[in-house]
Design an enzyme around this catalytic site. Sequence first.
Site, PDB file in Angstrom:
ATOM      1  N   TYR A 103      41.341 -61.807  48.498  1.00 31.82           N
ATOM      2  CA  TYR A 103      40.001 -61.708  49.079  1.00 31.82           C
ATOM      3  C   TYR A 103      39.408 -63.105  49.257  1.00 31.82           C
ATOM      4  CZ  TYR A 103      39.980 -56.667  48.322  1.00 31.82           C
ATOM      5  OH  TYR A 103      40.278 -55.325  48.372  1.00 31.82           O
ATOM      6  N   ASN A 130      36.953 -50.941  56.529  1.00 29.87           N
ATOM      7  CA  ASN A 130      37.848 -51.048  57.673  1.00 29.87           C
ATOM      8  C   ASN A 130      38.085 -49.653  58.272  1.00 29.87           C
ATOM      9  OD1 ASN A 130      39.981 -51.453  59.468  1.00 29.87           O
ATOM     10  ND2 ASN A 130      41.467 -51.929  57.872  1.00 29.87           N
ATOM     11  N   CYS A 138      44.404 -53.715  55.766  1.00 33.56           N
ATOM     12  CA  CYS A 138      43.584 -53.989  54.585  1.00 33.56           C
ATOM     13  C   CYS A 138      44.366 -53.775  53.289  1.00 33.56           C
ATOM     14  CB  CYS A 138      42.300 -53.154  54.606  1.00 33.56           C
ATOM     15  SG  CYS A 138      42.547 -51.401  54.859  1.00 33.56           S
ATOM     16  N   HIS A 139      45.473 -53.051  53.359  1.00 32.85           N
ATOM     17  CA  HIS A 139      46.310 -52.855  52.166  1.00 32.85           C
ATOM     18  C   HIS A 139      46.992 -54.161  51.739  1.00 32.85           C
ATOM     19  CE1 HIS A 139      48.979 -52.175  55.633  1.00 32.85           C
ATOM     20  NE2 HIS A 139      49.950 -52.646  54.865  1.00 32.85           N
ATOM     21  N   GLU A 165      56.678 -52.336  53.290  1.00 30.20           N
ATOM     22  CA  GLU A 165      56.780 -53.599  54.031  1.00 30.20           C
ATOM     23  C   GLU A 165      57.688 -54.602  53.343  1.00 30.20           C
ATOM     24  OE1 GLU A 165      52.942 -55.175  55.073  1.00 30.20           O
ATOM     25  OE2 GLU A 165      52.325 -53.287  56.005  1.00 30.20           O
TER      26      GLU A 165
END
Length: 169
Positions: A103, A130, A138-139, A165
Amino acid sequence: MNSTINTQIYHSPLGELLLASNGQSLIGCWFEDQKYYAAGLCQTQMRDQQDHVLKQAALWLDQYFTGQNPGVGFVHLDPQVTEFRRSVLTALQQVLYGKVISYQDLAAQVKTPAVSSKYARSVAGAVAHNPLSIFIPCHRVIGSDGSLTGYAGGIERKKALLKLEQRKR
């Protein structure tokens, strides 16, 4: 003016997703039980009808959930958010597939590094709201200590998306 929002349910391996389109762009993608579900959408404007944008979004998600990186630009995105939140979401779209960002580092990209600590909370709020989960990743945002924090779709889903991912890098 009463504009119609086309919607469709997408059945993902992590639960149902509501997809929303204004006919030109994808404006929403939410897990069925996530915080801020369908925020900003007016129920009277919504109709369960697929359009070309929703078809493209479903194809993108099909590719994503099979471990492919469908990339940006495949689906035109238009989050209906404030200018500040749009700047955060734009910066968030720069986080590469399989990578993460804190963040604090995301805040530094939105504002100058010298004042970014003042904006970390505002950035976290923008990330939490989001409206385009997965499409705007956002993950991929984590705590500065590396912890998996604050995902409106749930921490278990965040873990699963990051694992997907990482496995296919």
